[in-house]
Design an enzyme around this catalytic site. Structure first.
Site, mmCIF file in Angstrom:
data_model
loop_
_atom_site.group_PDB
_atom_site.id
_atom_site.type_symbol
_atom_site.label_atom_id
_atom_site.label_comp_id
_atom_site.label_asym_id
_atom_site.label_seq_id
_atom_site.Cartn_x
_atom_site.Cartn_y
_atom_site.Cartn_z
ATOM 1 C CE LYS A 224 -37.187 4.569 -95.790
ATOM 2 N NZ LYS A 224 -36.514 2.785 -95.004
ATOM 3 N N GLY B 223 -36.882 -22.831 -149.258
ATOM 4 C CA GLY B 223 -36.334 -21.180 -149.080
ATOM 5 C C GLY B 223 -37.127 -21.274 -146.729
ATOM 6 C CG ASN C 274 -44.608 -8.814 -159.865
ATOM 7 O OD1 ASN C 274 -43.464 -9.224 -159.121
ATOM 8 N ND2 ASN C 274 -44.799 -7.592 -159.557
ATOM 9 C CB SER D 205 -32.823 -3.492 -98.847
ATOM 10 O OG SER D 205 -32.989 -4.778 -98.858
ATOM 11 C CD GLU E 77 -32.761 3.690 -95.898
ATOM 12 O OE1 GLU E 77 -34.090 4.567 -95.462
ATOM 13 O OE2 GLU E 77 -32.713 3.088 -96.722
ATOM 14 C CG ASP F 83 -40.248 -16.329 -145.339
ATOM 15 O OD1 ASP F 83 -39.244 -16.134 -144.443
ATOM 16 O OD2 ASP F 83 -40.186 -15.517 -145.718
ATOM 17 N NE ARG G 46 -58.957 -17.713 -139.985
ATOM 18 C CZ ARG G 46 -58.365 -16.526 -139.900
ATOM 19 N NH1 ARG G 46 -58.956 -16.048 -141.410
ATOM 20 N NH2 ARG G 46 -58.105 -15.230 -139.491
ATOM 21 C CB CYS H 84 -44.509 -9.406 -151.082
ATOM 22 S SG CYS H 84 -45.377 -7.953 -150.276
ATOM 23 C CB THR H 85 -45.194 -10.502 -156.630
ATOM 24 O OG1 THR H 85 -44.755 -10.635 -156.502
ATOM 25 C CG2 THR H 85 -46.705 -10.041 -158.043
ATOM 26 C CB CYS I 254 -35.184 1.547 -98.862
ATOM 27 S SG CYS I 254 -35.093 0.125 -98.729
#
EC number: 6.3.5.1
Length: 685
Positions: free
Chosen positions: A126, A376, A462, A209, A57, A378, A360, A497-498, A182
């Site tokens: 300003k 594993g 699968n 400032s 400024e 997960d 749940r 995934c299956t 500012c």
């Protein structure tokens, strides 16, 4: 044309704008000195290919000159300096936003001026003048809150003047900026908010400032809040060494935020001039605004500022070609880089999952929790979540019924891991060998494997995945419980995934909001923070050191096992792709550009805390392109039908979730041609 001359390597093509905050040398009331210092920083910024530079400024005169602001000689010198700065910076690439006092109609205004390629584009006064404690601005300046649709004369030219002005490059979509000064952003209704609603993707704050204890954090808070709330980038530049210290001191703080994220920060209390430089992603900002209807509603509520703001166009003389990317790009966007943030995020992620599972359990009145334990990542993490949920509900861990179900490809290592985990956690543990049932099913359907042929196709895989899930569902019914799904967000994104009676299905998918790269950190966090006893920690180490594999195919003659990542790509890349496409809808070529900058050099950039050196990988552009192409096909064309029928599960990451009831809705029969064509046409091989 060399490889690096391809348009792909130009950051501007991907919506990036290089901006800087400047802390120039300053001398109190010495306009000629300050003029030359501003020009010097502009030349440095040009050498660094900056597009926009934000100065402090009143940097032309100095801020702390008190009643000298009202001296005619000072005001004349300031106006002449503005003209000289414009002339001296013609031919330089950056747009400069500088601060100076200007006279209009018998009033003096504290102004910000945009200067581009030798021309003053406009001036913004300003809006809010501090007049409390150490501040006395109303003694010298008039406020500009009601200045709209006006012009002001600077030198021989008349330029737009008012708070209703934003500036836009006509040759760089997304490079549109507004300005506040500012105190403006300390007000309850910052004028920069309207500029953002009018279309500005970047807000500049020229500040003087003064520094006191704690004020730097206060500025960061306001900058971060403004960039998040107004969905923009926010560049803040405060006055530094050289301002008058008659009663105050100055630290020269420069910070740049984007959507609430700190992108760059200057070194405070520097004696030498300083540029704080980063590249801002204007396309990400615009994409986020498209997704956030509250932003659009706010613009409508404010009378559609885009209709009445003056949009001052300019042709930007930016540097083309490969100028690099000066921007932190996280290799693991779902994983924070700092250890304290990592612990905080892991604590939140883990407890989100635990709390969701507890709800749940109480809602269903379940007498047992049934989970398949493979050894594993997960299933290990899902088991830990289940254990903690039982602990908090005051249920014995034997409520959890864990089953390891070895098949044709199960290794001794993962089977051992599974048993070690189940015994260490103290759950009810059992083993069901699915090989006899799998053989019988393969015989019943006439599969070649039943006749001794080594045919390991999708059906062969699968059959095993389906039997495991079938057993789990029947066991849940037998023991009055429900099946806890173990599949993660990364697998759902890729369709790994299956479907149906397979690992795509469960009664509750507790991991469905957690990507693979974060699960590894959750396990390390659980170990490091002693969430469980040393026996569990030992089992976690073994799991973390095991290669990711579905283990549905017998090991080869050389002992090699089925590798997931060799078929679908490294999870660290897939999670990177997922974040930028799911969260921000970025173009495939943009994702490739970001991935290349993040992963091309293992020695560059930062890694998450305590990341093992031996796993710090690098990927070249052809490799990134190859796996991104596979990701796009799997995500947009192949996998949606599995996600459309996914079970309930908690959203965990701000990066998004894939539930059809949450973040992501898409048709199951779409094709991926639009994304694949964009990738193939725009990313060099």
């Amino acid at each position: 044309m060399s490889d690096q001359d391809h348009a792909f390597f130009d950051m501007h093509r991907h919506g990036f704008v290089r901006i800087a905050t400047a802390t120039p040398a300053v001398r109190t009331a010495d306009v000629a000195f300050n003029r030359d210092a501003i020009i010097a920083e502009a030349k440095k910024a040009h050498a660094q290919h900056c597009d926009l530079v934000v100065y402090p400024e009143l940097c032309v005169t100095g801020y702390a000159i008190d009643d000298l602001h009202l001296q005619g000689a000072m005001l004349d010198a300031a106006e002449a300096a503005i003209v000289a700065i414009a002339e001296a910076t013609a031919g330089l690439s950056p747009v400069l936003v500088i601060g100076a006092p200007l006279r209009r109609n018998g009033k003096v205004y504290n102004c910000a001026l945009a200067v581009a390629n030798g021309r003053v584009l406009g001036a913004i006064p300003k809006s809010f003048l501090p007049n409390y404690r150490e501040f006395y601005e109303k003694r010298w300046f008039a406020h500009g809150r009601n200045c709209q649709g006006l012009d002001i004369r600077i030198g021989e030219d008349s330029v737009p003047f008012g708070t209703d002005v934003i500036f836009a490059a006509d040759n760089l979509p997304g490079f549109t900026f507004g300005v506040e000064i500012c105190e403006d952003f300390w007000s309850p209704n910052p004028p920069g908010t309207l500029a953002a609603l009018a279309g500005a993707t970047i807000l500049c704050n020229l500040s003087a400032s003064p520094i006191t204890i704690g004020r730097a954090d206060d500025r960061r808070l306001h900058c971060r809040s403004s960039s998040a709330r107004s969905i923009c980038a926010y560049a803040y530049s405060a006055s530094g060494h050289g301002e008058s210290t008659t009663d105050l001191a100055w630290d020269g703080q420069g910070v740049i935020y984007e959507l609430g994220e700190l992108m760059a920060e200057s070194v405070r209390f520097e004696l030498e001039p300083e540029l704080c430089v980063t590249d801002i992603d204007t396309q990400r900002i615009l994409n986020e605004r498209m997704r956030n209807q509250t932003f659009s509603d706010a613009a409508e509520h404010e009378g559609r500022p885009e209709d009445w703001y003056r949009r001052i166009a300019f042709t930007h003389a930016h540097a083309g070609g490969n100028i690099g990317l000066q921007r932190p790009v996280r290799r693991f966007p779902f994983v924070p880089n700092r250890l304290n943030a990592l612990d905080e995020d892991c604590y939140e992620a883990f407890n989100i999952q635990v709390d969701a599972l507890m709800r749940r359990i109480t809602a269903t009145g379940a007498k047992s929790l049934v989970i398949g334990i493979s050894g594993g990542l997960d299933s290990t993490h899902a088991l830990l979540v289940a254990c903690k949920a039982c602990d908090r509900l005051g249920l014995p861990r034997t409520t959890i019924r864990g089953y390891t179900m070895p098949g044709f490809g199960t290794s001794d290592g993962t089977k051992s891991n599974a048993w070690m985990l189940m015994e260490a956690t103290g759950i009810t543990a059992e083993e069901i060998d699915i090989v006899p049932a799998a053989r019988r099913m393969l015989e019943d359907i006439g599969h070649p494997f039943a006749d001794g042929e080594p045919v390991y196709d999708t059906t062969f895989e699968n059959v095993q995945a389906g039997l495991r899930t079938d057993y789990l569902f029947r066991l849940a019914g037998q023991h009055s419980g429900f099946v806890i799904g173990t599949g993660d967000l990364s697998e759902l994104a890729l369709g790994w995934c299956t479907y149906g009676v397979g690992d795509q299905m469960s009664h509750y998918g507790v991991n469905s909001g957690v990507p693979k790269t974060l699960i590894q950190y959750l396990l390390r966090w659980a170990e490091r923070t002693d969430q469980f006893d040393p026996g569990v920690d030992k089992a976690l180490e073994d799991v973390l050191n095991t290669e990711i594999s579905p283990e549905l195919v017998p090991a080869g003659e050389d002992g090699s096992i089925q590798s997931t990542e060799s078929m679908i790509g490294p999870y660290e890349l897939n999670d990177f792709f997922l974040h930028h496409i799911l969260r921000y809808g970025q173009l495939p070529s943009k994702v490739a550009f970001l991935a290349w900058h993040a992963w091309k050099d293992a020695d560059a950039g930062s890694w998450p805390a305590d990341f093992p050196d031996g796993r710090k990988n690098a990927y070249d552009l052809p490799t990134i392109r190859k796996w991104l192409e596979k990701f796009l096909w799997r995500f947009f064309q192949f996998s949606q039908f599995k996600r459309s029928a996914m079970p309930n599960g908690p959203k965990v990451s701000g990066g998004g979730a894939l539930s059809p009831r949450g973040d992501w809705r898409a048709p199951s029969d779409a094709v991926a041609d639009v994304w694949l064509d964009e990738l193939r046409n725009e990313v060099p091989e």
